[in-house]
Design an enzyme around this catalytic site. Structure first.
Site, short mmCIF file in Angstrom:
data_model
loop_
_atom_site.label_atom_id
_atom_site.label_comp_id
_atom_site.label_asym_id
_atom_site.label_seq_id
_atom_site.Cartn_x
_atom_site.Cartn_y
_atom_site.Cartn_z
N TYR A 25 45.43 53.59 33.14
CA TYR A 25 46.07 53.05 34.36
C TYR A 25 45.28 51.84 34.87
CZ TYR A 25 47.19 52.79 39.38
OH TYR A 25 47.52 52.35 40.64
N SER A 107 43.77 50.93 49.74
CA SER A 107 45.17 50.77 49.32
C SER A 107 46.09 51.75 50.04
CB SER A 107 45.25 51.03 47.81
OG SER A 107 46.59 51.24 47.41
N TYR A 130 51.66 48.16 51.53
CA TYR A 130 52.88 47.89 50.76
C TYR A 130 54.05 48.14 51.71
CZ TYR A 130 50.75 47.88 46.07
OH TYR A 130 50.04 47.57 44.95
N THR A 156 50.39 43.05 50.73
CA THR A 156 50.62 42.69 49.32
C THR A 156 52.07 42.28 49.12
OG1 THR A 156 48.85 44.14 48.58
CG2 THR A 156 50.51 43.55 46.94
N ARG A 165 54.02 48.81 32.80
CA ARG A 165 52.80 48.98 32.02
C ARG A 165 53.07 50.10 31.03
NH1 ARG A 165 50.57 49.38 38.04
NH2 ARG A 165 51.43 47.37 38.67
N LYS A 252 48.39 38.80 50.24
CA LYS A 252 47.88 38.98 48.88
C LYS A 252 48.98 38.81 47.84
CE LYS A 252 45.31 42.41 46.14
NZ LYS A 252 46.20 43.01 45.15
N HIS A 276 47.78 40.30 40.85
CA HIS A 276 47.67 41.76 40.83
C HIS A 276 46.91 42.24 39.59
CE1 HIS A 276 49.67 44.92 43.37
NE2 HIS A 276 49.13 45.69 42.45
N ARG A 279 49.02 42.81 36.42
CA ARG A 279 49.80 44.05 36.33
C ARG A 279 51.26 43.87 36.72
NH1 ARG A 279 46.16 48.26 36.36
NH2 ARG A 279 47.29 49.75 37.63
C1 LIG Z 1 44.14 50.44 38.77
C2 LIG Z 1 44.56 49.37 39.73
C3 LIG Z 1 45.31 49.71 40.85
C4 LIG Z 1 45.68 48.73 41.78
N1 LIG Z 1 46.34 49.10 42.92
C5 LIG Z 1 46.61 48.16 43.86
C6 LIG Z 1 47.18 48.54 45.11
O1 LIG Z 1 47.41 49.71 45.38
N2 LIG Z 1 47.46 47.56 45.99
C7 LIG Z 1 47.21 46.23 45.74
O2 LIG Z 1 47.50 45.36 46.57
N3 LIG Z 1 46.64 45.87 44.56
C8 LIG Z 1 46.32 46.79 43.64
N4 LIG Z 1 45.71 46.41 42.48
C9 LIG Z 1 45.35 45.00 42.27
C10 LIG Z 1 43.95 44.73 42.81
O3 LIG Z 1 43.94 44.76 44.22
C11 LIG Z 1 43.43 43.34 42.38
O4 LIG Z 1 44.40 42.38 42.70
C12 LIG Z 1 43.09 43.29 40.89
O5 LIG Z 1 42.53 44.49 40.46
C13 LIG Z 1 42.15 42.14 40.62
O6 LIG Z 1 41.88 42.03 39.26
P1 LIG Z 1 40.58 42.67 38.54
O7 LIG Z 1 40.85 44.14 38.40
O8 LIG Z 1 40.54 41.97 37.24
O9 LIG Z 1 39.39 42.41 39.42
C14 LIG Z 1 45.32 47.38 41.54
C15 LIG Z 1 44.58 47.05 40.41
C16 LIG Z 1 44.18 48.02 39.52
C17 LIG Z 1 43.35 47.63 38.33
#
Ligand SMILES: Cc1cc2nc3c(=O)[nH]c(=O)nc-3n(C[C@H](O)[C@H](O)[C@H](O)COP(=O)(O)O)c2cc1C
Length: 389
Positions: A25, A107, A130, A156, A165, A252, A276, A279
């Site tokens: 994940y 989050s 969110y 966000t 994914r 964001k 993100h 993702r």
């Molecule tokens: C496992 C995972 C869960 C995430 N969940 C959220 C989330 O709940 N809300 C959100 O705004 N971004 C979420 N993100 C994005 C992160 O806030 C961030 O933008 C991102 O991880 C940055 O990239 P990096 O992991 O390479 O540092 C998530 C990222 C990952 C890896």
């Protein structure tokens, strides 16, 4: 105690310790994962100018993000299901952030709730929202964030629908994990993770369970997202949410100059240049590549932050050199958390701090606030992708 000198060391331990479903994940991007990969690899297109015979005593990486003092321009990004990477993960990460003097962002999709984290920490943290279809639920979450004293709302904007994914679908990702022969076989090899998890009552989405009406399947993230996230989110709604919140607002998921200008119009206190973590829209540019264009367009009028692909203090320094006022780490702190709980997050922050500080010194600077594009050597290829206008 293993010898940890870089983020990659934490990742190796993390991979061994945490169930495959949650490792996957974290360690995945949407579709082909091109954007996920390039978020990190594009930092290589920026090199550093070494300077010598410059007094490097008395250095400082301290600065401000949205007016708050930070020990370095690095915040913990909002990461859903952090409490599945390690029992009570959000509480532990928030404590580590507090100890190291950097912001923690909780989050919406956390396991520990707003109230859980507030109870266990003493400094205000940031809350990532969110936007859901259920307006009462959103209003209630904003009120709860205010009640526990969150000092900023991170809204966000890049996840009205969930990027696909592949691994999550194949693994049947859920919180808590569904017990199938395959997941049981994997969990059986992750006993220390499991023992910790048995000791905590927090194994579901803490901000949602018991707070949202008519939620049919909270455990299944993608089903829940499809059902609950508001696909009609637009700039009018963003403006209304800003009013509803009334405090500092960080937008964001900005990856385009036009959107950055809209954020400016709304009156955001900061924007996060982010895809993100690769993702959502696969094929989008890496954050670091789009960053200078956005800074040149709006950087003198709104604080520009960035995230995506940061795995070292050198990466942070490059983003700051391009003009970002702050950065966020997602996976880099999750590796630490999954590997060693709070201590692991502290170690991740220490590693990044040291790399940033030494690199700054070798580039001839003593103060992070003086670092600018002058320390960079930029590959011609860095600016290769242009809009077709
Ligand atoms: C496992 C995972 C869960 C995430 N969940 C959220 C989330 O709940 N809300 C959100 O705004 N971004 C979420 N993100 C994005 C992160 O806030 C961030 O933008 C991102 O991880 C940055 O990239 P990096 O992991 O390479 O540092 C998530 C990222 C990952 C890896």
């Amino acid at each position: 105690m293993p010898h940890i000198t870089e983020i990659e060391d934490l990742k190796r331990i993390y991979k061994r310790r945490v169930p495959k479903m949650f490792y996957d994940y974290c360690e995945s991007g949407a579709w082909t994962e091109q954007t996920f990969r390039e978020n990190s690899s594009d930092f290589d297109l920026l090199r550093l100018r070494q300077r010598v015979a410059v007094d490097m005593e008395g250095r400082s990486t301290a600065t401000k993000m949205i007016g708050e003092d930070v020990s370095m321009p690095v915040a913990l990004a909002p990461v859903g299901m952090t409490g599945m990477q390690h029992a009570d993960g959000e509480i532990l990460a928030a404590k580590a952030a507090e100890k190291k003097g950097v912001p923690f962002t909780l989050s919406t999709m956390s396991i520990c709730s707003l109230e859980d984290v507030a109870r266990e920490t003493s400094k205000p943290f940031w809350f990532q929202l969110y936007v859901m279809r259920d307006q009462d639920f959103v209003a209630n979450m904003i009120a709860r964030a205010k009640d526990v004293g969150c000092s900023a709302l991170v809204l966000t904007l890049d996840l009205q629908i969930l990027g696909q994914r592949h691994k999550d679908i194949k693994n049947g990702l859920s919180a808590p994990p569904k017990l199938t022969p395959k997941s049981i076989a994997n969990l059986a090899t992750k006993w220390s993770w499991g023992l910790d998890m048995l000791k905590t009552p927090r194994r579901q989405f803490g901000n949602i369970v018991g707070h949202a009406k008519g939620v049919t399947d909270v455990a299944n993230l993608s089903a829940w997202t499809a059902e609950q996230f508001d696909p009609r989110l637009d700039w009018d709604k963003v403006a209304k949410l800003k009013e509803q919140w009334g405090g500092k607002l960080i937008l964001k998921g900005i990856l385009d100059v036009e959107d950055a200008k809209m954020a400016l119009k709304i009156g955001a206190d900061a924007i996060i240049v982010s895809n993100h973590g690769g993702r959502q829209l696969d094929g989008a540019l890496s954050s670091i590549r789009i960053l200078p264009e956005i800074i040149d367009a709006v950087g003198d009028q709104v604080e520009v932050h960035m995230d995506g692909g940061i795995r070292s203090g050198q990466d942070v320094l490059k983003a700051i050199a391009l003009g970002a006022k702050g950065t966020y780490i997602g996976r880099a702190f999750i590796y630490g958390l999954g590997a060693m709980g709070q201590k692991g997050v502290e170690t991740a922050l220490d590693v990044i701090h040291k790399e940033m500080d030494f690199t700054m010194a070798l580039c001839g600077h003593k103060n992070i606030e003086d670092v600018d594009r002058d320390i960079l050597l930029i590959d011609d290829d860095f600016y290769r992708w242009r809009r077709n206008t």
